[in-house]
Scaffold this motif. Sequence first.
Motif, PDB file in Angstrom:
ATOM      1  N   SER A   1     -16.795  18.444   2.833  1.00 53.62           N
ATOM      2  CA  SER A   1     -17.051  19.504   1.856  1.00 53.62           C
ATOM      3  C   SER A   1     -18.447  19.361   1.249  1.00 53.62           C
ATOM      4  CB  SER A   1     -15.992  19.461   0.755  1.00 53.62           C
ATOM      5  OG  SER A   1     -14.707  19.700   1.272  1.00 53.62           O
ATOM      6  N   ILE A   2     -18.844  18.125   0.999  1.00 52.05           N
ATOM      7  CA  ILE A   2     -20.179  17.896   0.439  1.00 52.05           C
ATOM      8  C   ILE A   2     -21.244  18.277   1.457  1.00 52.05           C
ATOM      9  CG2 ILE A   2     -21.765  16.107  -0.370  1.00 52.05           C
ATOM     10  CD1 ILE A   2     -19.284  14.657  -1.545  1.00 52.05           C
ATOM     11  N   ASP A   3     -21.050  17.904   2.718  1.00 54.31           N
ATOM     12  CA  ASP A   3     -22.007  18.293   3.768  1.00 54.31           C
ATOM     13  C   ASP A   3     -22.149  19.810   3.838  1.00 54.31           C
ATOM     14  OD1 ASP A   3     -22.538  15.684   4.508  1.00 54.31           O
ATOM     15  OD2 ASP A   3     -21.118  15.675   6.180  1.00 54.31           O
TER      16      ASP A   3
ATOM     17  N   VAL B   1       0.837  -1.198   0.000  1.00 55.39           N
ATOM     18  CA  VAL B   1       0.000   0.000   0.000  1.00 55.39           C
ATOM     19  C   VAL B   1       0.874   1.252   0.000  1.00 55.39           C
ATOM     20  CG1 VAL B   1      -1.758   1.283   1.289  1.00 55.39           C
ATOM     21  CG2 VAL B   1      -1.859  -1.230   1.171  1.00 55.39           C
ATOM     22  N   GLY B   2       0.525   2.202  -0.867  1.00 53.98           N
ATOM     23  CA  GLY B   2       1.235   3.469  -0.920  1.00 53.98           C
ATOM     24  C   GLY B   2       0.449   4.582  -0.261  1.00 53.98           C
ATOM     25  N   SER B   3       0.783   5.806  -0.611  1.00 50.09           N
ATOM     26  CA  SER B   3       0.199   6.978   0.050  1.00 50.09           C
ATOM     27  C   SER B   3      -0.955   7.592  -0.733  1.00 50.09           C
ATOM     28  CB  SER B   3       1.280   8.038   0.272  1.00 50.09           C
ATOM     29  OG  SER B   3       1.882   8.403  -0.974  1.00 50.09           O
ATOM     30  N   ALA B   4      -1.487   6.869  -1.721  1.00 50.52           N
ATOM     31  CA  ALA B   4      -2.583   7.420  -2.524  1.00 50.52           C
ATOM     32  C   ALA B   4      -3.824   7.644  -1.663  1.00 50.52           C
ATOM     33  CB  ALA B   4      -2.912   6.474  -3.674  1.00 50.52           C
ATOM     34  N   PRO B   5      -4.553   8.728  -1.926  1.00 44.79           N
ATOM     35  CA  PRO B   5      -5.806   8.969  -1.199  1.00 44.79           C
ATOM     36  C   PRO B   5      -6.942   8.169  -1.814  1.00 44.79           C
ATOM     37  CG  PRO B   5      -5.426  10.730  -2.762  1.00 44.79           C
ATOM     38  CD  PRO B   5      -4.240   9.809  -2.877  1.00 44.79           C
ATOM     39  N   ARG B   6      -8.064   8.133  -1.135  1.00 42.59           N
ATOM     40  CA  ARG B   6      -9.236   7.484  -1.716  1.00 42.59           C
ATOM     41  C   ARG B   6     -10.441   8.414  -1.619  1.00 42.59           C
ATOM     42  NH1 ARG B   6     -13.089   4.227   1.017  1.00 42.59           N
ATOM     43  NH2 ARG B   6     -12.998   4.303   3.306  1.00 42.59           N
ATOM     44  N   VAL B   7     -11.499   8.050  -2.322  1.00 40.63           N
ATOM     45  CA  VAL B   7     -12.734   8.815  -2.299  1.00 40.63           C
ATOM     46  C   VAL B   7     -13.889   7.835  -2.336  1.00 40.63           C
ATOM     47  CG1 VAL B   7     -12.817   9.042  -4.838  1.00 40.63           C
ATOM     48  CG2 VAL B   7     -14.042  10.701  -3.417  1.00 40.63           C
ATOM     49  N   ALA B   8     -14.983   8.190  -1.665  1.00 37.04           N
ATOM     50  CA  ALA B   8     -16.176   7.351  -1.718  1.00 37.04           C
ATOM     51  C   ALA B   8     -16.787   7.442  -3.111  1.00 37.04           C
ATOM     52  CB  ALA B   8     -17.179   7.793  -0.663  1.00 37.04           C
ATOM     53  N   ARG B   9     -17.388   6.340  -3.541  1.00 31.73           N
ATOM     54  CA  ARG B   9     -18.065   6.364  -4.840  1.00 31.73           C
ATOM     55  C   ARG B   9     -19.352   7.177  -4.756  1.00 31.73           C
ATOM     56  NH1 ARG B   9     -16.458   5.789  -9.685  1.00 31.73           N
ATOM     57  NH2 ARG B   9     -17.148   7.944  -9.459  1.00 31.73           N
ATOM     58  N   PHE B  10     -20.166   6.880  -3.728  1.00 34.71           N
ATOM     59  CA  PHE B  10     -21.449   7.570  -3.544  1.00 34.71           C
ATOM     60  C   PHE B  10     -21.522   8.119  -2.123  1.00 34.71           C
ATOM     61  CE2 PHE B  10     -22.211   4.046  -6.545  1.00 34.71           C
ATOM     62  CZ  PHE B  10     -22.622   4.763  -7.659  1.00 34.71           C
ATOM     63  N   TYR B  11     -22.224   9.227  -1.988  1.00 30.04           N
ATOM     64  CA  TYR B  11     -22.440   9.811  -0.673  1.00 30.04           C
ATOM     65  C   TYR B  11     -23.702  10.658  -0.710  1.00 30.04           C
ATOM     66  CZ  TYR B  11     -21.648  12.398   3.680  1.00 30.04           C
ATOM     67  OH  TYR B  11     -21.789  12.946   4.933  1.00 30.04           O
ATOM     68  N   ARG B  12     -24.547  10.448   0.233  1.00 30.39           N
ATOM     69  CA  ARG B  12     -25.796  11.197   0.391  1.00 30.39           C
ATOM     70  C   ARG B  12     -26.609  11.220  -0.904  1.00 30.39           C
ATOM     71  NH1 ARG B  12     -25.496  16.216   4.453  1.00 30.39           N
ATOM     72  NH2 ARG B  12     -27.748  15.767   4.310  1.00 30.39           N
TER      73      ARG B  12
ATOM     74  N   CYS C   1     -20.067  10.915  -5.842  1.00 31.87           N
ATOM     75  CA  CYS C   1     -19.249  12.030  -5.345  1.00 31.87           C
ATOM     76  C   CYS C   1     -18.742  12.909  -6.477  1.00 31.87           C
ATOM     77  CB  CYS C   1     -18.076  11.496  -4.526  1.00 31.87           C
ATOM     78  SG  CYS C   1     -18.545  10.969  -2.852  1.00 31.87           S
ATOM     79  N   VAL C   2     -18.541  12.322  -7.667  1.00 35.13           N
ATOM     80  CA  VAL C   2     -18.122  13.126  -8.815  1.00 35.13           C
ATOM     81  C   VAL C   2     -19.182  14.173  -9.142  1.00 35.13           C
ATOM     82  CG1 VAL C   2     -17.644  13.065 -11.296  1.00 35.13           C
ATOM     83  CG2 VAL C   2     -16.599  11.371  -9.784  1.00 35.13           C
ATOM     84  N   ALA C   3     -20.451  13.792  -9.034  1.00 38.92           N
ATOM     85  CA  ALA C   3     -21.527  14.737  -9.323  1.00 38.92           C
ATOM     86  C   ALA C   3     -21.530  15.879  -8.307  1.00 38.92           C
ATOM     87  CB  ALA C   3     -22.874  14.020  -9.321  1.00 38.92           C
ATOM     88  N   TRP C   4     -21.331  15.540  -7.025  1.00 42.23           N
ATOM     89  CA  TRP C   4     -21.251  16.596  -6.014  1.00 42.23           C
ATOM     90  C   TRP C   4     -20.079  17.544  -6.302  1.00 42.23           C
ATOM     91  CZ3 TRP C   4     -25.317  17.547  -3.392  1.00 42.23           C
ATOM     92  CH2 TRP C   4     -26.109  16.555  -2.817  1.00 42.23           C
ATOM     93  N   LEU C   5     -18.913  16.955  -6.587  1.00 42.18           N
ATOM     94  CA  LEU C   5     -17.732  17.777  -6.835  1.00 42.18           C
ATOM     95  C   LEU C   5     -17.880  18.637  -8.084  1.00 42.18           C
ATOM     96  CD1 LEU C   5     -14.977  15.148  -5.951  1.00 42.18           C
ATOM     97  CD2 LEU C   5     -15.616  17.159  -4.613  1.00 42.18           C
ATOM     98  N   GLN C   6     -18.578  18.096  -9.086  1.00 41.35           N
ATOM     99  CA  GLN C   6     -18.838  18.881 -10.301  1.00 41.35           C
ATOM    100  C   GLN C   6     -19.697  20.094  -9.958  1.00 41.35           C
ATOM    101  OE1 GLN C   6     -17.859  18.206 -13.467  1.00 41.35           O
ATOM    102  NE2 GLN C   6     -19.304  19.228 -14.815  1.00 41.35           N
TER     103      GLN C   6
END
Length: 413
Positions: free
Chosen positions: A296-298, A194-205, A209-214
């Motif tokens: 940030s989404i909240d 395992v390296g230091s890459a971050p992760r992101v949830a696929r869906f939230y609320r 999450c891509v749609a929220w960030l867009q």
Amino acid sequence: MPHHDVVVIGGGQAGLSISWHLTARGIDHVVLERDTIAHEWRDTRWDNFTLVTPNWQCALPGYRYSGPEPHGFMRRDEVYAWVRHYADTFDPPLREHVAVTSVTVGSDGGFDIETTSGPLHSDQVVVAVGGYHTPTVPRFAERLPRSIRQLHSAEYRSAADLPDGAVLVVGTGQSGAQIAEDLHLEGRKVHLAVGSAPRVARFYRGRDCVAWLQDMGHYDIPIEDQPGGLGKRENTNHYVTGRDGGRDIDLRQFAVEGMALYGRMVDVADGTAYFEPSLGKDLDAADAVAESIKDSIDAHIARTGIEAPAEPRYRPVWRPESEVTDIDLAASGITSVVWSVGFRTDYRWLRVGVFDGEGHPCHNRGVTTTPGLYFLGLPWLHTWGSGRFAAIARDAEHLADRITVTACATAAA
């Protein structure tokens, strides 16, 4: 020698995007592709590859995804076909199987271009070959036993192509995490460094999450306004998957299901692989990034008054009781190693002084200090979306405007 107002180097989505604008504006140009259109999608992705961004975000100039699953994720062959069909919509002046071997500034201020089919001259050049050229592996890879098959993530196709036995995957960027998942789902015993890459949830609320960030404008923020500035270009992408309709990649859950996790791999000697005791720290850091995105989404939901379902936060399902820092490869049954530790750039053919000390092009939104030389399709060329389908159209239009002004000035002179 043959002359064109503009030579575009690279026939992937970036090269085709700038060609669409130049074609629409009637600017003389040619697109040179060393292989075939969009071949990288076909040749360097594994069989079960899917996009990690939803199909609705796939848009090139004059062309959008119009299939039946806008909220789905195209698989490798679908992406390849989609990009190839883009070329059919406007018939670009494309020359396939023509590799560029040298670009130099000509005595007249234009560019002299050597190719495998002969020399060319142009007033302007667009370099659209992406930022991932030569697969890298660490030097200590040469100390692995000869009995172990080694391959880079760009060469991996499927679990069935590997020898029977366990597989060590090194690296957890997007490719490494997804290849580990692919092998895991195929029933292979996986050891993951395992390296230091971050992760992101696929869906939230209730949404991707891509749609929220867009909606929040994250894909439109220039790199200069990002924390860390130009240093963002060195960041590893968040790992997540679009497989089977999209889901999180939770390395902790993989551990619960039998995947062996270690910290960053640092050496090999006498059939033993060595790892840093960094696993717990890097898992926590990846989770922290995912949770900060949810924060940030909240805040966005609260600020705008959007009605969205509440959702409990992630709770770690596994933690390493102790850090394993070495394993005997033979005793662990490891017969293959997949290196997913990145690429390096290779612009040796571009003999123009526009590079920094590490070989990365210096530019401002794709425009270099050498008049008439541009880059397109690089990660973080201008925004987070620049290296993906999300913002190539915007970046291409910006460069097309600059190219048009220069072409008109040249014609007037």
